[in-house]
Design an enzyme around this catalytic site. Structure first.
Site, PDB file in Angstrom:
ATOM      1  N   GLY A  63      30.501  49.074  88.463  1.00 58.44           N
ATOM      2  CA  GLY A  63      29.396  48.143  88.723  1.00 58.44           C
ATOM      3  C   GLY A  63      28.414  48.585  89.791  1.00 58.44           C
ATOM      4  CB  SER A  64      27.442  51.795  91.354  1.00 54.48           C
ATOM      5  OG  SER A  64      27.060  52.605  90.276  1.00 54.48           O
ATOM      6  CG  ASN A  65      23.494  51.481  87.337  1.00 59.23           C
ATOM      7  OD1 ASN A  65      22.375  51.818  87.711  1.00 59.23           O
ATOM      8  ND2 ASN A  65      24.377  52.340  86.861  1.00 59.23           N
TER       9      ASN A  65
ATOM     10  CG  MET B  85      31.600  51.776  79.359  1.00 63.85           C
ATOM     11  SD  MET B  85      29.931  52.482  79.286  1.00 63.85           S
ATOM     12  CE  MET B  85      30.261  54.160  79.722  1.00 63.85           C
ATOM     13  NE  ARG B  86      33.993  45.698  73.238  1.00 60.57           N
ATOM     14  CZ  ARG B  86      34.829  45.885  72.204  1.00 60.57           C
ATOM     15  NH1 ARG B  86      35.649  46.912  72.201  1.00 60.57           N
ATOM     16  NH2 ARG B  86      34.843  45.040  71.199  1.00 60.57           N
TER      17      ARG B  86
ATOM     18  CG  ASN C  39      22.403  50.842  77.763  1.00 58.99           C
ATOM     19  OD1 ASN C  39      23.270  50.495  78.591  1.00 58.99           O
ATOM     20  ND2 ASN C  39      22.509  51.959  77.071  1.00 58.99           N
TER      21      ASN C  39
ATOM     22  CG  HIS D 265      22.686  56.832  77.970  1.00 58.32           C
ATOM     23  ND1 HIS D 265      23.989  56.518  77.623  1.00 58.32           N
ATOM     24  CD2 HIS D 265      22.530  58.161  77.740  1.00 58.32           C
ATOM     25  CE1 HIS D 265      24.583  57.614  77.183  1.00 58.32           C
ATOM     26  NE2 HIS D 265      23.722  58.621  77.237  1.00 58.32           N
TER      27      HIS D 265
HETATM   28  C1  GAR Z   1      26.437  54.555  84.611  1.00 58.09           C
HETATM   29  O1  GAR Z   1      26.305  55.944  84.858  1.00 58.09           O
HETATM   30  C2  GAR Z   1      25.691  54.167  83.341  1.00 58.09           C
HETATM   31  O2  GAR Z   1      24.500  54.889  83.153  1.00 58.09           O
HETATM   32  C3  GAR Z   1      26.711  54.523  82.283  1.00 58.09           C
HETATM   33  O3  GAR Z   1      27.930  54.081  82.818  1.00 58.09           O
HETATM   34  C4  GAR Z   1      27.877  54.209  84.245  1.00 58.09           C
HETATM   35  C5  GAR Z   1      28.310  52.893  84.829  1.00 58.09           C
HETATM   36  O4  GAR Z   1      28.439  52.997  86.229  1.00 58.09           O
HETATM   37  N1  GAR Z   1      26.412  53.914  81.009  1.00 58.09           N
HETATM   38  C6  GAR Z   1      26.648  54.508  79.837  1.00 58.09           C
HETATM   39  O5  GAR Z   1      27.185  55.588  79.732  1.00 58.09           O
HETATM   40  C7  GAR Z   1      26.187  53.712  78.625  1.00 58.09           C
HETATM   41  N2  GAR Z   1      26.309  54.502  77.433  1.00 58.09           N
HETATM   42  P1  GAR Z   1      28.431  51.698  87.140  1.00 58.09           P
HETATM   43  O6  GAR Z   1      29.517  50.782  86.559  1.00 58.09           O
HETATM   44  O7  GAR Z   1      28.805  52.199  88.496  1.00 58.09           O
HETATM   45  O8  GAR Z   1      27.072  51.096  87.062  1.00 58.09           O
END
Ligand code: GAR
Length: 224
Positions: free
Chosen positions: A13-15, A90-91, A112, A114
């Site tokens: 969940g850093s984003n 991731m679903r 989203n 990516h």
């Molecule tokens: C992030 O790097 C995001 O871009 C990626 O998962 C990570 C989640 O990190 N998303 C994907 O790969 C989507 N296909 P976070 O939980 O620290 O935000």
């Protein structure tokens, strides 16, 4: 306009944190109505609660996709959010789920982030695959979601160079830093100007990482 959001997460969940922090610092005019996870143990849920955000989790394991999404919709429908934000969710979302968020202009109100320059390296391991492929320039993409995986109208991208001494970890962490900058900025642009803004503007932002000098370094090692 202040945006109302539902954030969907699966793990760290850093984003999500970057978005909540941007709201707390008034860099983003938005309200997060809920943080939802398909994983009850996602660290993101505790972080969200620390920001006094309502959370919900419904594990997907053992449930058909449609049943899981229906339960998620039961959580989301009453909130009537402007956008569903996928921050490491991731679903894959079915067309049926997406239709619930169809805007009158045709796009789905689902965004989203990516970790690659789409359409390169879609899927769950964007950084790993780009790094292993040996790309000299990679990046990140924020896009509207359509019926295909990691696909849909691109809102913004940022590029970063691979440095000669990069490890997968350093490569990833530079990318992630850009994610944390770009995602709240894109949302703020939507809050201020709407999604249409991105059709009128150049959305590829070259990051000031040393792409050029890195290329020079790389080319020194190339023999004709
Ligand atoms: C992030 O790097 C995001 O871009 C990626 O998962 C990570 C989640 O990190 N998303 C994907 O790969 C989507 N296909 P976070 O939980 O620290 O935000």
């Amino acid at each position: 306009m202040s945006l109302t959001l539902a954030i969907l997460v699966s793990g760290r969940g850093s984003n999500m944190t970057a978005i909540l922090q941007a709201i707390a610092e008034r860099r983003l005019d938005a309200e997060v109505k809920i943080v939802f996870s398909n994983n009850a143990d996602a660290p993101a849920l505790a972080t969200a609660r620390g920001y006094s955000i309502a959370t919900a989790s419904i594990p997907h394991k053992g449930l058909p996709r449609e049943a899981h999404e229906e339960k998620l919709l039961e959580v989301l429908r009453p909130l009537e959010v402007d956008f569903v934000v996928l921050a490491g969710y991731m679903r894959i979302l079915s067309p049926r789920f997406l239709r619930e968020f169809k805007h009158e202009q045709g796009y789905f109100r689902v965004i989203n982030i990516h970790p690659s320059l789409l359409p390169a390296f879609p899927g769950a391991h964007g950084y790993e695959e780009a790094f292993e492929y040996g790309v000299r320039v990679s990046g990140i993409t924020v896009h509207l979601v359509d019926e295909r995986v990691d696909h849909g109208p691109i809102l913004a991208q940022m590029a970063f160079g691979r440095l000669s001494d990069d490890t997968l970890e350093s490569f990833k962490s530079r990318g992630l830093k850009l994610e944390h900058k770009l995602f709240p900025e894109v949302l703020q642009n939507i809050a201020r100007n709407g999604v249409q803004y991105f059709q009128r503007t150049t959305s590829v932002v070259a990051h000031d990482s040393p792409v050029a000098s890195d290329l020079a370094t790389a080319s020194k090692g190339v023999t004709a």
